[in-house]
Enzyme design. Sequence first.
Site, mmCIF file in Angstrom:
data_model
loop_
_atom_site.group_PDB
_atom_site.id
_atom_site.type_symbol
_atom_site.label_atom_id
_atom_site.label_comp_id
_atom_site.label_asym_id
_atom_site.label_seq_id
_atom_site.Cartn_x
_atom_site.Cartn_y
_atom_site.Cartn_z
ATOM 1 N N THR A 58 58.268 -7.753 -43.179
ATOM 2 C CA THR A 58 57.207 -8.489 -42.262
ATOM 3 C C THR A 58 55.949 -7.509 -42.159
ATOM 4 O O THR A 58 56.028 -6.432 -41.973
ATOM 5 C CB THR A 58 57.863 -8.338 -40.672
ATOM 6 N N LYS B 197 56.961 -15.799 -38.302
ATOM 7 C CA LYS B 197 57.636 -14.492 -37.950
ATOM 8 C C LYS B 197 56.861 -13.822 -36.794
ATOM 9 O O LYS B 197 57.641 -13.467 -35.724
ATOM 10 C CB LYS B 197 57.612 -13.511 -39.111
ATOM 11 N N LYS C 223 55.988 -2.817 -33.639
ATOM 12 C CA LYS C 223 55.193 -3.046 -34.642
ATOM 13 C C LYS C 223 54.744 -4.688 -34.827
ATOM 14 O O LYS C 223 53.726 -5.101 -35.242
ATOM 15 C CB LYS C 223 55.856 -2.691 -36.233
HETATM 16 P P1 NAD Z 1 63.738 0.572 -44.019
HETATM 17 O O1 NAD Z 1 62.752 1.610 -43.715
HETATM 18 O O2 NAD Z 1 65.088 0.604 -43.643
HETATM 19 O O3 NAD Z 1 63.643 0.169 -45.494
HETATM 20 C C1 NAD Z 1 62.251 0.010 -46.332
HETATM 21 C C2 NAD Z 1 62.775 0.785 -47.578
HETATM 22 O O4 NAD Z 1 61.627 0.520 -48.424
HETATM 23 C C3 NAD Z 1 62.966 2.202 -47.598
HETATM 24 O O5 NAD Z 1 64.315 2.469 -48.181
HETATM 25 C C4 NAD Z 1 61.819 2.946 -48.345
HETATM 26 O O6 NAD Z 1 62.343 4.147 -49.129
HETATM 27 C C5 NAD Z 1 61.519 1.902 -49.258
HETATM 28 N N1 NAD Z 1 60.137 1.986 -49.782
HETATM 29 C C6 NAD Z 1 58.903 2.236 -49.307
HETATM 30 N N2 NAD Z 1 58.010 2.093 -49.991
HETATM 31 C C7 NAD Z 1 58.479 2.041 -51.319
HETATM 32 C C8 NAD Z 1 57.761 1.871 -52.725
HETATM 33 N N3 NAD Z 1 56.574 2.142 -53.027
HETATM 34 N N4 NAD Z 1 58.731 1.645 -53.673
HETATM 35 C C9 NAD Z 1 59.997 1.377 -53.599
HETATM 36 N N5 NAD Z 1 60.773 1.442 -52.258
HETATM 37 C C10 NAD Z 1 59.847 1.639 -51.223
HETATM 38 O O7 NAD Z 1 63.186 -0.686 -43.013
HETATM 39 P P2 NAD Z 1 64.301 -2.195 -42.951
HETATM 40 O O8 NAD Z 1 64.816 -2.066 -41.928
HETATM 41 O O9 NAD Z 1 64.821 -2.262 -44.080
HETATM 42 O O10 NAD Z 1 62.888 -3.222 -42.815
HETATM 43 C C11 NAD Z 1 62.317 -3.819 -44.185
HETATM 44 C C12 NAD Z 1 61.419 -5.001 -43.415
HETATM 45 O O11 NAD Z 1 62.197 -5.931 -42.828
HETATM 46 C C13 NAD Z 1 60.305 -4.378 -42.527
HETATM 47 O O12 NAD Z 1 58.916 -5.102 -42.720
HETATM 48 C C14 NAD Z 1 60.638 -5.129 -41.164
HETATM 49 O O13 NAD Z 1 59.844 -5.185 -40.299
HETATM 50 C C15 NAD Z 1 61.511 -6.147 -41.532
HETATM 51 N N6 NAD Z 1 62.730 -6.721 -40.694
HETATM 52 C C16 NAD Z 1 63.564 -5.530 -40.338
HETATM 53 C C17 NAD Z 1 64.546 -5.994 -39.384
HETATM 54 C C18 NAD Z 1 65.573 -4.982 -38.873
HETATM 55 O O14 NAD Z 1 66.508 -5.576 -37.977
HETATM 56 N N7 NAD Z 1 65.353 -3.877 -39.426
HETATM 57 C C19 NAD Z 1 64.672 -7.386 -39.241
HETATM 58 C C20 NAD Z 1 63.842 -8.277 -39.587
HETATM 59 C C21 NAD Z 1 62.704 -7.977 -40.476
#
Ligand code: NAD
Length: 296
Positions: free
Chosen positions: A94, A169, A244
């Site tokens: 997102t 979204k 966010k």
């Molecule tokens: P998270 O922080 O658990 O996961 C993100 C991952 O990206 C981490 O494991 C981090 O180490 C990795 N990362 C960061 N920079 C990196 C790089 N340069 N190379 C490789 N890996 C890298 O976050 P999440 O909850 O999985 O959310 C991810 C996305 O999904 C966000 O944009 C969030 O807004 C969206 N989202 C989350 C939810 C939810 O319920 N958690 C629901 C819908 C959408």
Amino acid sequence: MTRIAFIGLGNMGGGMAANQAKAGHDVAAFDLSPVALERAAEAGCRTVASVAEAVKDAEVVITMLPAGPHVLGVYSDQIIGVAPASALLLDCSTIDVETARKVAGLAKEAGYAFADAPVSGGTAAADAGTLAFMVGCDEADFARVEPALDPMSRITIRAGDHGAGQAAKICNNMLLGISMIGTCEAIALAEKLGLEPERFFEIASKSSGQCWSVSNYYPWPGPVPTAPSNRKYEGGFASAMMLKDLKLAQDAAAKAGATTPLGAQAEALYALFNGLGYGGKDFSAMVQMLRGRIDT
Ligand code: NAD
């Protein structure tokens, strides 16, 4: 079997990559976190040491990263020009509409098909393969996008051209933030008026106040057993993530000249809740702040 590169194996990406592996695809997985890599390996992914190694032979590249700067950085430095030009690039994070369009432009210039494909559904749906995808891409590319998302999805809808998936979204989550606050306010008022929140659920879920926040995610323990309110607001969708998304909506509204007064109020309330130290709690814990007693 498709060769998939999966970058970003966090709360959401971990389950999504696992479902691609379960569907029989060869998933080359990378994350900066060793713990996330370990979990992906246990789930049947082939873990690799860099983004470049993951994408070098990929037919499909999927990214699930925290925010816009991560997405722009990873695509411009490590994916575009490194993955084969025939690869389909799908960003499921997102992020803001502007960055999504910028990355799409860079990808297109280099000859790639790209889609912004953010998701709705949270971690439970990521694990179960039942996410809703909202896609922004060229119309002709959608026929490739839909099957690539299939092992992770319940439904995939093309919202429009590049950036439209992120626009959908952001609008959806602004509406969700507002409806959750409305639900929480109604419960707080019901309690003050001597009406049991459980009894209010019975009535509101069958009356004109009915909405997803009431029927599927009631912020008071009891009526909806799967809701985080039954688990002291742990897990689910963190208030920090809601903040966010509400900020993204307000930034987008300011740039587009749209008037979103309730979205602005929702952002202010979630900023206050986060500032009090509850950013890690599910966003439905807002009910505790509005009833003036945070005892989660
Ligand atoms: P998270 O922080 O658990 O996961 C993100 C991952 O990206 C981490 O494991 C981090 O180490 C990795 N990362 C960061 N920079 C990196 C790089 N340069 N190379 C490789 N890996 C890298 O976050 P999440 O909850 O999985 O959310 C991810 C996305 O999904 C966000 O944009 C969030 O807004 C969206 N989202 C989350 C939810 C939810 O319920 N958690 C629901 C819908 C959408």
